[in-house]
Write an enzyme that holds these catalytic residues in place. Structure first.
Site, PDB file in Angstrom:
ATOM      1  N   ASP A  34       0.837  -1.149   0.009  1.00  0.00           N
ATOM      2  CA  ASP A  34       0.021  -0.050  -0.101  1.00  0.00           C
ATOM      3  C   ASP A  34       0.907   1.030   0.038  1.00  0.00           C
ATOM      4  O   ASP A  34       0.310   2.388   0.074  1.00  0.00           O
ATOM      5  CB  ASP A  34      -0.960  -0.042   1.069  1.00  0.00           C
ATOM      6  CG  ASP A  34      -0.135  -0.061   2.622  1.00  0.00           C
ATOM      7  OD1 ASP A  34       0.865   0.021   2.531  1.00  0.00           O
ATOM      8  OD2 ASP A  34      -0.890   0.005   3.714  1.00  0.00           O
ATOM      9  N   ASP A 112       7.719   5.251  21.203  1.00  0.00           N
ATOM     10  CA  ASP A 112       7.555   6.636  21.302  1.00  0.00           C
ATOM     11  C   ASP A 112       6.510   7.151  22.124  1.00  0.00           C
ATOM     12  O   ASP A 112       5.259   6.680  21.663  1.00  0.00           O
ATOM     13  CB  ASP A 112       7.483   7.330  19.968  1.00  0.00           C
ATOM     14  CG  ASP A 112       8.233   8.404  19.769  1.00  0.00           C
ATOM     15  OD1 ASP A 112       8.209   9.264  20.687  1.00  0.00           O
ATOM     16  OD2 ASP A 112       8.904   8.775  18.812  1.00  0.00           O
ATOM     17  N   ASP A 215       8.501  11.857  23.852  1.00  0.00           N
ATOM     18  CA  ASP A 215       8.394  13.191  23.025  1.00  0.00           C
ATOM     19  C   ASP A 215       8.217  14.395  23.877  1.00  0.00           C
ATOM     20  O   ASP A 215       7.391  14.316  24.710  1.00  0.00           O
ATOM     21  CB  ASP A 215       7.079  12.836  22.336  1.00  0.00           C
ATOM     22  CG  ASP A 215       7.008  14.099  20.930  1.00  0.00           C
ATOM     23  OD1 ASP A 215       7.786  13.784  20.220  1.00  0.00           O
ATOM     24  OD2 ASP A 215       6.009  14.614  21.080  1.00  0.00           O
ATOM     25  N   GLU A 296      13.418  13.358  25.020  1.00  0.00           N
ATOM     26  CA  GLU A 296      13.390  14.582  23.977  1.00  0.00           C
ATOM     27  C   GLU A 296      13.317  15.936  24.802  1.00  0.00           C
ATOM     28  O   GLU A 296      12.113  16.275  24.927  1.00  0.00           O
ATOM     29  CB  GLU A 296      12.666  14.205  22.766  1.00  0.00           C
ATOM     30  CG  GLU A 296      12.868  15.710  21.560  1.00  0.00           C
ATOM     31  CD  GLU A 296      11.710  15.884  20.902  1.00  0.00           C
ATOM     32  OE1 GLU A 296      11.645  16.313  19.547  1.00  0.00           O
ATOM     33  OE2 GLU A 296      10.711  15.785  21.218  1.00  0.00           O
ATOM     34  N   HIS A 358      14.182  12.067  12.705  1.00  0.00           N
ATOM     35  CA  HIS A 358      13.244  12.310  11.961  1.00  0.00           C
ATOM     36  C   HIS A 358      12.626  13.566  11.923  1.00  0.00           C
ATOM     37  O   HIS A 358      11.792  14.101  11.057  1.00  0.00           O
ATOM     38  CB  HIS A 358      11.687  11.389  12.189  1.00  0.00           C
ATOM     39  CG  HIS A 358      11.369  11.745  13.498  1.00  0.00           C
ATOM     40  ND1 HIS A 358      12.000  11.395  14.518  1.00  0.00           N
ATOM     41  CD2 HIS A 358      10.247  12.341  13.913  1.00  0.00           C
ATOM     42  CE1 HIS A 358      11.382  12.046  15.820  1.00  0.00           C
ATOM     43  NE2 HIS A 358      10.380  12.691  15.327  1.00  0.00           N
ATOM     44  N   ASP A 359      13.287  14.642  12.685  1.00  0.00           N
ATOM     45  CA  ASP A 359      13.026  15.822  12.410  1.00  0.00           C
ATOM     46  C   ASP A 359      13.920  16.877  12.065  1.00  0.00           C
ATOM     47  O   ASP A 359      13.755  17.941  11.775  1.00  0.00           O
ATOM     48  CB  ASP A 359      12.819  16.539  14.117  1.00  0.00           C
ATOM     49  CG  ASP A 359      11.596  15.908  14.644  1.00  0.00           C
ATOM     50  OD1 ASP A 359      10.560  15.661  13.797  1.00  0.00           O
ATOM     51  OD2 ASP A 359      11.579  15.957  15.955  1.00  0.00           O
TER      52      ASP A 359
END
Ligand code: TEU
Length: 570
Positions: A34, A112, A215, A296, A358-359
């Site tokens: 997908d 996370d 996070d 984080e 990923h940031d």
């Protein structure tokens, strides 16, 4: 699949010896065509990560970016059900299998935990916004407007763009959102919220996970009086930093790009109460064996970051040190950054390091995409895996995946869509893993993948690098093995060396009672010479250059451009 059972480090402090690997689940492996990565896909890649032999990468633990039920306004960082897997990624049964398959390979798993905010579609928020007297109204932060104009309750800005308050016409109040308006902030003053999140933590620990990445844990609690944050511009103005022309210029620029007002986040981060929340979490972790956590925590002052270990090591086990992401390509920049953190850390506090996530723009591209990018990536890898602390590798970093330059029409991250072309957002570091030169880089059979595979996949993929003994992948693989064999790398002290070291080299010593290592990193594009004058002689154990003299015992270290070496003192 070869199931090569590898014994897991079962000590409570396994995470101090572990090499972590961050997976962004949407982009790792798509098993059902997908175009979106999923849990069965990840399971099929576990052997690549660690199959118990010397052939695989050899990591010990995985941090997964969120795969919980989510409308994906912020790609999983807006959770609508903390205790279920989003159907696009699979099911809870798939998760249990993933955990079992990982554990059987000696790989631990951390999740996370995104609990500063939920999705606006989370049933808690749906209830909360349904009426002012709903039992969950106070689970979020609701406030009346100010003055005749019904202005927002204060001047706080969110972390993406614009103000941090959204108006809810139905119940006639504002709610707080530190990110998108689809990500309302939970009210951490409410004991029921703390209890509910505690239940989420227990839910996953009962299932067998090994810990959490937290996070934005520094912004859970807010000023009880919700005071206005001081304006940064006004502050600068007071110390005479800006004249009227500067102010006008900046104001126009901000208006043109609808930039957020620059403010000191005095009242919406690092509130003392947050430490109590983290202590409560820690008590839950500690009621299970061998659980870890990594925070984080974003702060300019390293003392503030360090405070999140708790005065008694009773908050987070590890904190990322994001300063490392902001270093310039200068030996001194990295050395000063690490030395400061080492100096700041209280006794017993364990560092965690990452160069990409990923940031942010992938490290290999952050310092420029040119012919020497890969050499620089090797140098960074050597540093990451030899510093004192737990290294986190971002998926694809081991093959030198580059930041993808995506056209606006392909962007998915709201940050990039809003700011383009000023800021392309975070999609460039989130493109699908490049497994081979086949369709979609081997990531997916779909006609189109959620983000395009980076165009360079035919030349930059796992298959090519596995086959090349001198590839970046094989360098990472050897380094991870070496790290496991050298106690000084995991347990040893850290001391940077300054005397007689050229300005553009960063050297440090790692040392236990009976092992001493020296790491020399040449950040310059030219050869550098370092004379070794210490006791004993030195033996090179690994170099970033492929054809280094294996048994070089010479006291003069000649480093090639961008070369790094790890020496054992014999
Ligand atoms: O990030 C927190 C954060 O403030 C930044 O890293 C932010 O994403 C970046 O500056 C925007 O350009 C965490 C997550 O890592 C991030 O992916 C989420 O979007 C954010 O929290 C909200 O959950």
């Amino acid at each position: 699949m070869t199931l090569n059972n590898r014994k897991m480090d079962s000590a409570d402090d396994w995470w101090k010896r572990a090499v972590f690997y961050q997976i962004y689940p949407r982009s790792y492996m798509d098993s059902n065509g997908d175009g979106v990565g999923d849990l069965p896909g990840i399971i099929s890649c576990l052997d690549y990560l660690n199959d118990g032999t010397n052939q695989s990468l050899g990591i010990d633990a995985i941090w997964f970016s969120p795969f919980f039920t989510s409308p994906d306004c912020d790609f999983g960082y807006d959770v609508a059900d903390y205790c279920d897997i989003d159907p696009r990624y699979g099911t809870l049964a798939d998760f249990d299998r993933l955990l079992e398959e990982a554990h059987s390979r000696g790989i631990r798993i951390i999740l996370d935990l995104v609990v500063n905010h939920t999705s606006d579609l989370h049933p808690w928020f749906v209830e909360s916004r349904s009426s002012r007297d709903n039992a969950k109204r106070d689970w979020y932060i609701w406030k009346d407007g100010r003055g005749k104009g019904n202005r927002p309750p204060n001047n706080w800005r969110n972390n993406f763009f614009g103000r941090a308050w959204a108006w809810d016409g139905k119940t006639g109040q504002y709610y707080l959102h530190s990110f998108l308006k689809e990500q309302p902030d939970l009210n951490w003053d409410n004991p029921e919220v703390r209890e509910a999140v505690g239940d989420v933590i227990r839910f996953w620990l009962e299932r067998g996970v090994d810990g959490f990445r937290l996070d934005v844990a520094h912004i859970y609690c807010k000023d009880p009086q919700f005071r206005d944050n001081p304006s940064l511009l006004k502050g600068l103005n007071r110390v005479g930093g800006l004249d009227a022309g500067d102010r006008l210029f900046i104001a126009n620029l901000m208006k043109k790009f609808s930039l957020p007002e620059l403010q000191v986040r005095k009242y919406n981060q690092h509130l003392p109460e947050t430490h109590n929340v983290l202590k409560e979490f820690r008590r839950i972790y500690d009621s299970y064996p061998a659980v870890t956590s990594v925070g984080e925590i974003v702060a300019d002052d390293p003392q503030v970051i360090a405070s999140y270990y708790g005065s008694n090591q009773d908050e987070l086990h590890m904190n990322f040190y994001f300063e490392l992401l902001h270093c310039r390509w200068k030996a001194g920049s990295f050395r000063r950054c690490i030395d400061l953190w080492e100096k700041t850390l209280p006794a017993g506090a364990w560092p965690a390091y990452t160069l990409s996530n990923h940031d942010v723009v992938r490290a290999i591209s952050r310092y420029g995409n040119d012919a020497s990018s890969e050499e620089r990536a090797r140098l960074l890898a050597l540093m990451l895996l030899t510093l004192r602390g737990t290294p986190f590798i971002y998926y694809g970093e081991e093959i030198g995946m580059r930041e993808a330059k995506l056209p606006k029409v392909k962007l998915k991250d709201p940050v990039g869509i809003k700011w383009y072309p000023l800021h392309r957002g975070r999609d460039g570091c989130r493109t699908p893993m490049q497994w081979n030169g086949g369709k979609n880089g081997g990531f997916s059979e779909a006609p189109e993948t959620w983000l395009p595979v980076n165009l360079n996949f035919a030349n930059n993929n796992v298959a090519i690098q596995e086959a090349d003994p001198h590839s970046l992948f094989n360098f990472f693989r050897q380094l991870i093995r070496l790290r496991r064999q050298l106690p000084a790398l995991t347990e040893g002290s850290y001391q940077s060396i300054i005397e007689n070291i050229p300005e553009d080299c960063y050297c440090y010593r790692r040392k236990t009672g009976d092992q001493e290592l020296i790491i020399c990193l040449n950040f310059s594009a030219e050869q550098r010479r370092i004379g070794y004058t210490g006791p004993g002689s030195i033996k090179v154990l690994i170099s970033t250059s492929q054809d280094h003299p294996e048994t070089d015992m010479s006291p003069v270290i000649m480093l090639r451009p961008y070369e790094g070496r790890l020496y054992l003192i014999v």
